[in-house]
Each structure stands twice: as structure tokens, then as C-alpha cells.
Scaffold this motif. Structure first.
Motif, PDB file in Angstrom:
ATOM      1  N   UNK A  61      -4.024  36.990 -45.111  1.00  0.00           N
ATOM      2  CA  UNK A  61      -5.000  35.925 -44.879  1.00  0.00           C
ATOM      3  C   UNK A  61      -6.206  36.501 -44.146  1.00  0.00           C
ATOM      4  N   UNK A  62      -7.308  35.817 -44.245  1.00  0.00           N
ATOM      5  CA  UNK A  62      -8.536  36.243 -43.567  1.00  0.00           C
ATOM      6  C   UNK A  62      -8.302  36.326 -42.063  1.00  0.00           C
ATOM      7  N   UNK A  63      -7.596  35.349 -41.504  1.00  0.00           N
ATOM      8  CA  UNK A  63      -7.313  35.352 -40.066  1.00  0.00           C
ATOM      9  C   UNK A  63      -6.455  36.555 -39.675  1.00  0.00           C
ATOM     10  N   UNK A  64      -5.437  36.870 -40.479  1.00  0.00           N
ATOM     11  CA  UNK A  64      -4.582  38.025 -40.188  1.00  0.00           C
ATOM     12  C   UNK A  64      -5.399  39.326 -40.231  1.00  0.00           C
ATOM     13  N   UNK A  65      -6.286  39.458 -41.233  1.00  0.00           N
ATOM     14  CA  UNK A  65      -7.114  40.658 -41.340  1.00  0.00           C
ATOM     15  C   UNK A  65      -8.018  40.789 -40.120  1.00  0.00           C
TER      16      UNK A  65
ATOM     17  N   UNK B 228     -36.100  48.052 -38.013  1.00  0.00           N
ATOM     18  CA  UNK B 228     -36.369  46.612 -38.034  1.00  0.00           C
ATOM     19  C   UNK B 228     -37.733  46.348 -38.667  1.00  0.00           C
ATOM     20  N   UNK B 229     -37.820  45.272 -39.430  1.00  0.00           N
ATOM     21  CA  UNK B 229     -39.071  44.869 -40.059  1.00  0.00           C
ATOM     22  C   UNK B 229     -39.397  43.469 -39.560  1.00  0.00           C
ATOM     23  N   UNK B 230     -40.571  43.310 -39.005  1.00  0.00           N
ATOM     24  CA  UNK B 230     -40.996  42.012 -38.449  1.00  0.00           C
ATOM     25  C   UNK B 230     -40.816  40.896 -39.477  1.00  0.00           C
ATOM     26  N   UNK B 231     -40.153  39.825 -39.049  1.00  0.00           N
ATOM     27  CA  UNK B 231     -39.960  38.661 -39.909  1.00  0.00           C
ATOM     28  C   UNK B 231     -38.824  38.795 -40.916  1.00  0.00           C
ATOM     29  N   UNK B 232     -38.045  39.864 -40.829  1.00  0.00           N
ATOM     30  CA  UNK B 232     -36.941  40.087 -41.758  1.00  0.00           C
ATOM     31  C   UNK B 232     -35.620  40.169 -41.008  1.00  0.00           C
ATOM     32  N   UNK B 233     -34.535  39.982 -41.738  1.00  0.00           N
ATOM     33  CA  UNK B 233     -33.194  40.150 -41.181  1.00  0.00           C
ATOM     34  C   UNK B 233     -32.447  41.178 -42.035  1.00  0.00           C
ATOM     35  N   UNK B 234     -31.426  41.765 -41.468  1.00  0.00           N
ATOM     36  CA  UNK B 234     -30.545  42.679 -42.193  1.00  0.00           C
ATOM     37  C   UNK B 234     -29.315  41.876 -42.594  1.00  0.00           C
ATOM     38  N   UNK B 235     -28.881  42.033 -43.841  1.00  0.00           N
ATOM     39  CA  UNK B 235     -27.680  41.357 -44.332  1.00  0.00           C
ATOM     40  C   UNK B 235     -26.651  42.429 -44.687  1.00  0.00           C
ATOM     41  N   UNK B 236     -25.503  42.376 -44.015  1.00  0.00           N
ATOM     42  CA  UNK B 236     -24.404  43.310 -44.290  1.00  0.00           C
ATOM     43  C   UNK B 236     -23.335  42.621 -45.114  1.00  0.00           C
ATOM     44  N   UNK B 237     -22.856  43.310 -46.146  1.00  0.00           N
ATOM     45  CA  UNK B 237     -21.646  42.888 -46.841  1.00  0.00           C
ATOM     46  C   UNK B 237     -20.481  43.298 -45.945  1.00  0.00           C
ATOM     47  N   UNK B 238     -19.518  42.413 -45.785  1.00  0.00           N
ATOM     48  CA  UNK B 238     -18.396  42.670 -44.876  1.00  0.00           C
ATOM     49  C   UNK B 238     -17.079  42.766 -45.653  1.00  0.00           C
ATOM     50  N   UNK B 239     -15.998  43.064 -44.936  1.00  0.00           N
ATOM     51  CA  UNK B 239     -14.693  43.330 -45.539  1.00  0.00           C
ATOM     52  C   UNK B 239     -14.185  42.204 -46.438  1.00  0.00           C
ATOM     53  N   UNK B 240     -14.279  40.971 -45.981  1.00  0.00           N
ATOM     54  CA  UNK B 240     -13.725  39.859 -46.752  1.00  0.00           C
ATOM     55  C   UNK B 240     -14.393  39.757 -48.117  1.00  0.00           C
ATOM     56  N   UNK B 241     -15.716  39.914 -48.166  1.00  0.00           N
ATOM     57  CA  UNK B 241     -16.411  39.856 -49.451  1.00  0.00           C
ATOM     58  C   UNK B 241     -15.987  41.026 -50.340  1.00  0.00           C
ATOM     59  N   UNK B 242     -15.754  42.175 -49.731  1.00  0.00           N
ATOM     60  CA  UNK B 242     -15.262  43.321 -50.506  1.00  0.00           C
ATOM     61  C   UNK B 242     -13.935  42.978 -51.179  1.00  0.00           C
ATOM     62  N   UNK B 243     -13.002  42.444 -50.404  1.00  0.00           N
ATOM     63  CA  UNK B 243     -11.688  42.145 -50.955  1.00  0.00           C
ATOM     64  C   UNK B 243     -11.727  40.971 -51.927  1.00  0.00           C
ATOM     65  N   UNK B 244     -12.492  39.934 -51.600  1.00  0.00           N
ATOM     66  CA  UNK B 244     -12.567  38.769 -52.477  1.00  0.00           C
ATOM     67  C   UNK B 244     -13.279  39.095 -53.790  1.00  0.00           C
ATOM     68  N   UNK B 245     -14.130  40.136 -53.788  1.00  0.00           N
ATOM     69  CA  UNK B 245     -14.844  40.530 -55.008  1.00  0.00           C
ATOM     70  C   UNK B 245     -14.114  41.651 -55.758  1.00  0.00           C
TER      71      UNK B 245
ATOM     72  N   UNK C  54     -17.614  45.279 -40.725  1.00  0.00           N
ATOM     73  CA  UNK C  54     -17.401  43.951 -40.152  1.00  0.00           C
ATOM     74  C   UNK C  54     -16.347  43.194 -40.960  1.00  0.00           C
ATOM     75  N   UNK C  55     -15.585  42.333 -40.275  1.00  0.00           N
ATOM     76  CA  UNK C  55     -14.454  41.658 -40.911  1.00  0.00           C
ATOM     77  C   UNK C  55     -14.841  40.459 -41.754  1.00  0.00           C
ATOM     78  N   UNK C  56     -15.985  39.908 -41.585  1.00  0.00           N
ATOM     79  CA  UNK C  56     -16.342  38.660 -42.251  1.00  0.00           C
ATOM     80  C   UNK C  56     -16.716  38.815 -43.707  1.00  0.00           C
ATOM     81  N   UNK C  57     -17.499  37.856 -44.188  1.00  0.00           N
ATOM     82  CA  UNK C  57     -17.975  37.853 -45.563  1.00  0.00           C
ATOM     83  C   UNK C  57     -19.375  38.464 -45.612  1.00  0.00           C
TER      84      UNK C  57
END
Length: 144
Positions: free
Chosen positions: A120-124, A57-74, A28-31
Motif C-alpha cells: 500500500x502507499x502508506x506502507x511504502x 530556480x527560475x522566477x515565477x516557476x516551480x519544479x515538479x518532481x515525479x515521485x515513487x508512487x507515480x513510478x509504480x502506478x505507471x 520522494x515517496x509521493x506521486x
């Protein structure tokens, strides 16, 4: 500041076609991406073995994905998860619905991609989504 942060509702109809892919493998492209789902189908690819692992899936939980922007910014401290969605349905289920919330950095934020190029994030975001529009790129990304 303007961003491409968005909330998406994904609807996967049951076509009874076992060869079909819900979504091809991608990052995913986001953070960060928050995924809300009660149904199975999400799989992640192991970065070491390259094998696919179901994310139940686990009832009452969400999945959190690290995305491309966070990879590059980190500076590659965090890696984008390669994932896909398979057409998994319960008996008699006609549709699967999944909600994804995509946190994205400001459009003008600059980051350095894996080739050392500043973008830029928008260009990516635009560059990555444009690859899905070409038949050759889509063919190379197909899982089945």
C-alpha cells in the motif's frame, strides 16, 4: 480518503560548512512534488551518466518532481528523480527557505514495487522513511 499529502517548509541554516549536505540523495515517496524556491541548491542525478546537474530556480516557476508512487502506478513509465540539496548560499544569506507540496495517493491504494511486491502507499511511505532512521542506511546514503 486519507493520504499523506503534505506541505513542508524546509529551512536550511547557513553553517559555513562546505562539507555539509542539505539533504542526502533520495527520491520522494509521493506521486508528484511541487517545489517552490528562489535559491539554488537542488541537483538531480542524470539517470544515464550518473552525474549531478544543478536545477537553477527560475522566477515565477516551480519544479515538479515525479515521485515513487507515480513510478509504480505507471508500471515504470515515469521514473522518480534522484535528487539532493546542497548547502548553497548567497553572500550574507543566513537561511534558505524552500516550500514543497507533496501530492500523495490514498493511503490504502495498492501498487506494485520494483520487485513485483504489492504494497500500500502508506506502507511504502513508512518503510522508506524508516530507513532514514537507521545509522547504517544513513551512512550508505551520504553524499560527502
Amino acid at each position: 480518503m486519507p493520504t499523506n499529502t503534505c506541505l513542508n517548509l524546509f529551512s536550511y541554516p547557513n553553517t559555513n560548512n562546505k562539507d555539509r549536505v542539505g539533504q542526502i540523495k533520495h527520491t520522494d515517496t509521493g506521486t508528484l512534488m511541487l517545489l517552490f524556491s528562489r535559491d539554488p541548491g537542488l541537483e538531480i542525478q542524470s539517470p544515464k551518466q550518473g552525474t549531478w546537474c544543478a536545477v537553477p530556480p527560475v522566477e515565477g516557476h516551480i519544479v515538479v518532481n515525479v515521485c515513487d508512487t507515480l513510478r509504480y502506478l505507471s508500471s515504470d513509465r515515469f521514473y522518480s528523480s534522484i535528487h539532493r540539496v546542497l548547502p548553497v548560499f548567497r553572500e550574507g544569506q543566513q537561511h534558505r527557505h524552500v516550500v514543497g507540496y507533496f501530492f500523495r495517493a490514498e493511503n490504502d491504494a495498492e501498487m506494485r514495487d520494483s520487485d513485483g511486491k504489492t504494497i500500500t502507499v502508506s506502507q511504502w511511505h513508512d518503510q522508506k522513511y524508516n530507513t532514514y532512521k537507521t545509522p547504517e542506511s544513513a551512512k550508505n546514503l551520504r553524499l560527502c
